[in-house]
Scaffold this motif. Structure first.
Motif, PDB file in Angstrom:
ATOM      1  N   LYS A   1       0.820  -1.216   0.000  1.00 20.00           N
ATOM      2  CA  LYS A   1       0.000   0.000   0.000  1.00 20.00           C
ATOM      3  C   LYS A   1       0.853   1.265   0.000  1.00 20.00           C
ATOM      4  N   ASP A   2       2.185   1.107  -0.060  1.00 21.29           N
ATOM      5  CA  ASP A   2       3.088   2.258  -0.056  1.00 21.29           C
ATOM      6  C   ASP A   2       2.812   3.175   1.137  1.00 21.29           C
ATOM      7  N   THR A   3       2.635   2.577   2.290  1.00 18.77           N
ATOM      8  CA  THR A   3       2.247   3.354   3.465  1.00 18.77           C
ATOM      9  C   THR A   3       3.027   2.889   4.694  1.00 18.77           C
ATOM     10  N   VAL A   4       3.408   3.860   5.506  1.00 17.16           N
ATOM     11  CA  VAL A   4       4.010   3.578   6.798  1.00 17.16           C
ATOM     12  C   VAL A   4       3.097   4.169   7.872  1.00 17.16           C
ATOM     13  N   TYR A   5       3.042   3.502   8.999  1.00 16.75           N
ATOM     14  CA  TYR A   5       2.133   3.890  10.082  1.00 16.75           C
ATOM     15  C   TYR A   5       2.901   4.148  11.372  1.00 16.75           C
ATOM     16  N   LEU A   6       2.300   4.950  12.211  1.00 18.97           N
ATOM     17  CA  LEU A   6       2.806   5.134  13.568  1.00 18.97           C
ATOM     18  C   LEU A   6       1.614   5.066  14.513  1.00 18.97           C
ATOM     19  N   GLN A   7       1.502   3.947  15.218  1.00 22.75           N
ATOM     20  CA  GLN A   7       0.457   3.789  16.221  1.00 22.75           C
ATOM     21  C   GLN A   7       0.954   4.381  17.524  1.00 22.75           C
ATOM     22  N   MET A   8       0.232   5.352  18.040  1.00 24.80           N
ATOM     23  CA  MET A   8       0.656   6.059  19.244  1.00 24.80           C
ATOM     24  C   MET A   8      -0.373   5.823  20.342  1.00 24.80           C
ATOM     25  N   ASN A   9       0.050   5.152  21.386  1.00 23.77           N
ATOM     26  CA  ASN A   9      -0.808   4.860  22.537  1.00 23.77           C
ATOM     27  C   ASN A   9      -0.295   5.582  23.778  1.00 23.77           C
ATOM     28  N   SER A  10      -1.146   5.655  24.773  1.00 18.32           N
ATOM     29  CA  SER A  10      -0.771   6.284  26.054  1.00 18.32           C
ATOM     30  C   SER A  10      -0.135   7.649  25.836  1.00 18.32           C
ATOM     31  N   LEU A  11      -0.772   8.444  25.022  1.00 11.61           N
ATOM     32  CA  LEU A  11      -0.208   9.736  24.654  1.00 11.61           C
ATOM     33  C   LEU A  11      -0.111  10.664  25.860  1.00 11.61           C
ATOM     34  N   LYS A  12       0.930  11.473  25.831  1.00 12.63           N
ATOM     35  CA  LYS A  12       1.208  12.436  26.899  1.00 12.63           C
ATOM     36  C   LYS A  12       1.227  13.851  26.321  1.00 12.63           C
ATOM     37  N   PRO A  13       0.986  14.863  27.140  1.00 12.03           N
ATOM     38  CA  PRO A  13       1.058  16.236  26.622  1.00 12.03           C
ATOM     39  C   PRO A  13       2.402  16.549  25.973  1.00 12.03           C
ATOM     40  N   GLU A  14       3.472  15.960  26.448  1.00 14.05           N
ATOM     41  CA  GLU A  14       4.786  16.220  25.851  1.00 14.05           C
ATOM     42  C   GLU A  14       4.965  15.588  24.474  1.00 14.05           C
ATOM     43  N   ASP A  15       4.004  14.791  24.043  1.00 14.83           N
ATOM     44  CA  ASP A  15       4.029  14.263  22.673  1.00 14.83           C
ATOM     45  C   ASP A  15       3.471  15.269  21.667  1.00 14.83           C
ATOM     46  N   THR A  16       2.951  16.368  22.145  1.00 17.33           N
ATOM     47  CA  THR A  16       2.399  17.392  21.262  1.00 17.33           C
ATOM     48  C   THR A  16       3.476  17.952  20.354  1.00 17.33           C
ATOM     49  N   ALA A  17       3.223  17.892  19.051  1.00 11.77           N
ATOM     50  CA  ALA A  17       4.202  18.343  18.051  1.00 11.77           C
ATOM     51  C   ALA A  17       3.611  18.163  16.666  1.00 11.77           C
ATOM     52  N   VAL A  18       4.323  18.692  15.679  1.00 12.28           N
ATOM     53  CA  VAL A  18       4.045  18.341  14.293  1.00 12.28           C
ATOM     54  C   VAL A  18       4.878  17.093  13.985  1.00 12.28           C
ATOM     55  N   TYR A  19       4.216  16.084  13.459  1.00 14.23           N
ATOM     56  CA  TYR A  19       4.879  14.820  13.147  1.00 14.23           C
ATOM     57  C   TYR A  19       5.110  14.728  11.641  1.00 14.23           C
ATOM     58  N   TYR A  20       6.332  14.361  11.290  1.00 14.08           N
ATOM     59  CA  TYR A  20       6.744  14.256   9.893  1.00 14.08           C
ATOM     60  C   TYR A  20       7.206  12.827   9.589  1.00 14.08           C
ATOM     61  N   CYS A  21       6.870  12.357   8.411  1.00 20.10           N
ATOM     62  CA  CYS A  21       7.509  11.132   7.950  1.00 20.10           C
ATOM     63  C   CYS A  21       8.562  11.503   6.916  1.00 20.10           C
ATOM     64  N   ALA A  22       9.544  10.632   6.781  1.00 18.69           N
ATOM     65  CA  ALA A  22      10.668  10.901   5.906  1.00 18.69           C
ATOM     66  C   ALA A  22      11.217   9.592   5.349  1.00 18.69           C
TER      67      ALA A  22
END
Length: 123
Positions: free
Chosen positions: A76-97
């Motif tokens: 599917k030409d796709t990469v994923y990031l499953q994020m659990n137990s999120l914390k306020p310090e995870d707040t950001a712009v997320y980029y794939c590369a």
């Protein structure tokens, strides 16, 4: 040439989950190692996670280990990031590369970047 488009960001309460997706264009996605990075306001872009071209090897920043899971679907030409137990310090712009054969951890080693998706975690 690879074009990357992230999606799946949003606003979530602390302890919640989000799944980011990064869709790639081009027929050579399966050749590229893929990484996720994030950048919070006033901070440098930092490594979050990476996965080898085959998916056999994965890497995580200590701050997300045990909470985030990277995966890819080369069909599917796709990469994923499953994020659990999120914390306020995870707040950001997320980029794939994307990159081939270079360091997984260093942003300058990545050849192609997406436009980013905002993740906001409220306390």
């Amino acid at each position: 040439q690879v074009q990357l488009v992230e999606s799946g960001g949003g606003l979530v309460q602390a302890g919640g989950s989000l799944r980011l997706s990064c869709a790639a264009s081009g027929r050579t996605f399966h050749r590229y190692d893929m990484g996720w990075f994030r950048q919070a306001p006033g901070k440098d872009r930092e490594f979050v996670s990476a996965i080898s071209w085959s998916g056999a090897r994965t890497y995580y920043a200590d701050s997300v280990k045990g909470r985030f899971t990277i995966s890819r679907d080369n069909a599917k030409d796709t990469v994923y990031l499953q994020m659990n137990s999120l914390k306020p310090e995870d707040t950001a712009v997320y980029y794939c590369a994307a990159q081939i054969g270079a360091s997984y951890y260093e942003p300058p080693k990545y050849e192609y970047w997406g436009q980013g998706t905002q993740v906001t975690v409220s306390s």
